[in-house]
Design a protein around this motif. Structure first.
Motif, mmCIF file in Angstrom:
data_model
loop_
_atom_site.group_PDB
_atom_site.id
_atom_site.type_symbol
_atom_site.label_atom_id
_atom_site.label_comp_id
_atom_site.label_asym_id
_atom_site.label_seq_id
_atom_site.Cartn_x
_atom_site.Cartn_y
_atom_site.Cartn_z
ATOM 1 N N PHE A 250 32.133 40.166 39.879
ATOM 2 C CA PHE A 250 33.271 39.463 39.289
ATOM 3 C C PHE A 250 32.793 38.253 38.483
ATOM 4 C CE2 PHE A 250 36.732 36.214 39.873
ATOM 5 C CZ PHE A 250 37.641 36.795 39.003
ATOM 6 N N LEU A 251 31.864 37.473 39.031
ATOM 7 C CA LEU A 251 31.383 36.262 38.361
ATOM 8 C C LEU A 251 30.536 36.576 37.131
ATOM 9 C CD1 LEU A 251 30.410 34.058 41.454
ATOM 10 C CD2 LEU A 251 32.535 34.031 40.139
ATOM 11 N N ALA A 258 37.673 33.407 33.897
ATOM 12 C CA ALA A 258 38.387 32.291 33.269
ATOM 13 C C ALA A 258 39.841 32.613 32.964
ATOM 14 C CB ALA A 258 37.672 31.869 31.991
ATOM 15 N N THR A 259 40.146 33.872 32.690
ATOM 16 C CA THR A 259 41.511 34.237 32.299
ATOM 17 C C THR A 259 42.245 35.000 33.394
ATOM 18 O OG1 THR A 259 40.755 36.302 31.268
ATOM 19 C CG2 THR A 259 40.840 34.332 29.871
ATOM 20 N N THR A 274 42.042 43.402 40.127
ATOM 21 C CA THR A 274 41.896 42.268 41.030
ATOM 22 C C THR A 274 40.410 42.047 41.323
ATOM 23 O OG1 THR A 274 42.072 43.665 42.994
ATOM 24 C CG2 THR A 274 44.120 42.794 42.090
ATOM 25 N N THR A 275 40.111 41.061 42.151
ATOM 26 C CA THR A 275 38.712 40.764 42.480
ATOM 27 C C THR A 275 38.156 41.723 43.532
ATOM 28 O OG1 THR A 275 39.307 39.247 44.266
ATOM 29 C CG2 THR A 275 39.143 38.324 42.036
ATOM 30 N N LEU A 276 39.039 42.376 44.300
ATOM 31 C CA LEU A 276 38.652 43.249 45.415
ATOM 32 C C LEU A 276 37.961 42.487 46.539
ATOM 33 C CD1 LEU A 276 37.289 46.343 43.436
ATOM 34 C CD2 LEU A 276 39.614 45.941 44.257
ATOM 35 N N CYS A 295 33.519 30.571 41.029
ATOM 36 C CA CYS A 295 34.467 30.606 39.913
ATOM 37 C C CYS A 295 34.424 29.306 39.112
ATOM 38 C CB CYS A 295 35.881 30.852 40.434
ATOM 39 S SG CYS A 295 36.136 32.496 41.120
ATOM 40 N N LYS A 296 34.321 28.180 39.805
ATOM 41 C CA LYS A 296 34.321 26.884 39.114
ATOM 42 C C LYS A 296 33.114 26.752 38.193
ATOM 43 C CE LYS A 296 35.040 21.952 39.886
ATOM 44 N NZ LYS A 296 34.112 21.509 38.837
#
Length: 369
Positions: A250-251, A258-259, A274-276, A295-296
């Motif tokens: 995901f990253l 970001a969106t 989704t991220t799962l 994520c940040k």
């Protein structure tokens, strides 16, 4: 010298574990990584084989991770009511400290209070450490005048005075040896309550025939021992390695991170939107701060358009935390059926909100923290 029992629950990982770090900070002469296979949990969860398979695979992955740091270590599964089995090992293994990650849901609080009272009588020190949420729900409630936060906006208003979300706790690089694990066996356990899974068991349930497992080696139970002879049908694998693989995937997509916008996702889509990550966060295969800061870091480096709270990833993680202080204030006791006392369901913000609705307007009134 400290002889520490680390009690794994919904924190099936070694990464980002403040509680495990606290256990190791005691410089234990012996460390016992334990999971209690609780009859109230096993018989009180009306869920399918796929979910049990995910949990068992996550437990096996944790055991392998422990052994990778110390070949003499593994996850020791004690089969029985936590207060009973922990009391036995405290006495026979000479435990001086029990350390675990805080869990605010009702099932866990009732269980943990009983264990803490038994530890007090036995002279065993109890160390509880927050690590399941971005901030300690009990501290959030205290700073909110011993009232639950009922909105994300209020939760953020309280937690902005608690500093930034902590960075993930580093994983240990080594583990002390366990001590001797000989234990007086218990046989003949009979569950006196309702078995909510009786209708889907196709074999004989033997998982509580002994305290230490059929080979007396504290092995992780199997689906067959639970009486589930039909194999799982899901392709979703449990465990911390799989959790981190999914998080890394995901990253690796900065635009998607970001969106990300929850209203625009569809968990039933052929191509996942989704991220799962939900089941991995639920069982603690990955730390919530690992997800937050992962994520940040991506969003901070992104120069394009970003989604806004509460739809974005940060808003979703905040919403997960916002209603947990409410669980600390609920006085209703629901039967162990379906969503009520099920740790799997009570762990979700939606279930906490459902409990609040049943509790009525009194749920929001101040009470002692």
């Amino acid at each position: 010298m400290a002889r520490v029992l680390y009690w794994f629950r919904t924190d099936l990982r070694l990464t980002d574990s403040p509680a495990l770090a606290a256990a190791l900070a005691l410089s234990p002469a012996a460390l016992y990584p334990v999971w209690t296979w609780d009859p109230a949990y096993v018989y009180g969860h009306c869920v399918g084989v796929n979910r049990w398979a995910f949990l068992l695979e996550s437990m096996r992955a944790l055991s392998h991770a422990l052994a990778a740091l110390n070949p003499d270590q593994r996850l020791l599964v004690l089969r029985g009511e936590p207060g009973d089995v922990l009391h036995r090992v405290w006495e026979e293994w000479g435990i001086t400290h029990v350390v675990f990650e805080k869990d605010p849901n009702e099932y866990a609080r009732v269980r943990d209070e009983k264990v803490k009272q038994l530890a007090l009588k036995r002279g065993v020190s109890v160390v509880e450490v927050s690590g399941r949420h971005l901030f300690d729900p009990q501290e959030v409630a205290r700073r909110n005048g011993c009232r639950p936060t009922m909105t994300v906006a209020r939760w953020k208003d309280v937690t902005k005075h608690m500093g930034p979300v902590p960075r993930p706790t580093p994983a240990p690089t080594s583990l002390p040896d366990p001590g001797p694990t000989a234990l007086t066996e218990r046989t003949g356990y009979v569950h006196a309550g309702v078995d909510l899974n009786a209708g889907i068991r196709t074999g004989t349930d033997t998982c509580f025939d002994t305290l230490s497992g059929p080979s007396h080696d504290y092995a992780i139970p199997t689906l067959a021992e639970m009486g589930f002879l039909v194999p799982p049908t899901t392709s979703i694998r449990g465990g911390t390695s799989e959790a981190h693989r999914r998080l890394s995937l995901f990253l690796s997509q900065p635009r998607k991170v970001a969106t990300f916008s929850k209203p625009h996702t569809a968990p039933t889509a052929l191509e996942p939107s989704t991220t799962l990550l939900s089941p991995y966060i639920k069982f603690g295969c990955v730390g919530v701060r690992e997800v937050w800061h992962g994520c940040k870091d991506v969003v901070d480096a992104w120069s394009g358009e970003t989604s806004k709270e509460p739809e974005n990833m940060f808003g979703q993680l905040e919403f997960r935390c916002v209603l947990y202080p409410l669980a600390l204030h609920l006085t209703v006791r629901q039967p162990m059926l379906g969503r009520g006392r099920s740790g799997a369901q009570a762990d979700t913000p939606g279930a906490a909100h459902e409990s609040a609705a049943r509790a009525g307007p009194r749920a929001g009134r101040a009470r002692s923290c």
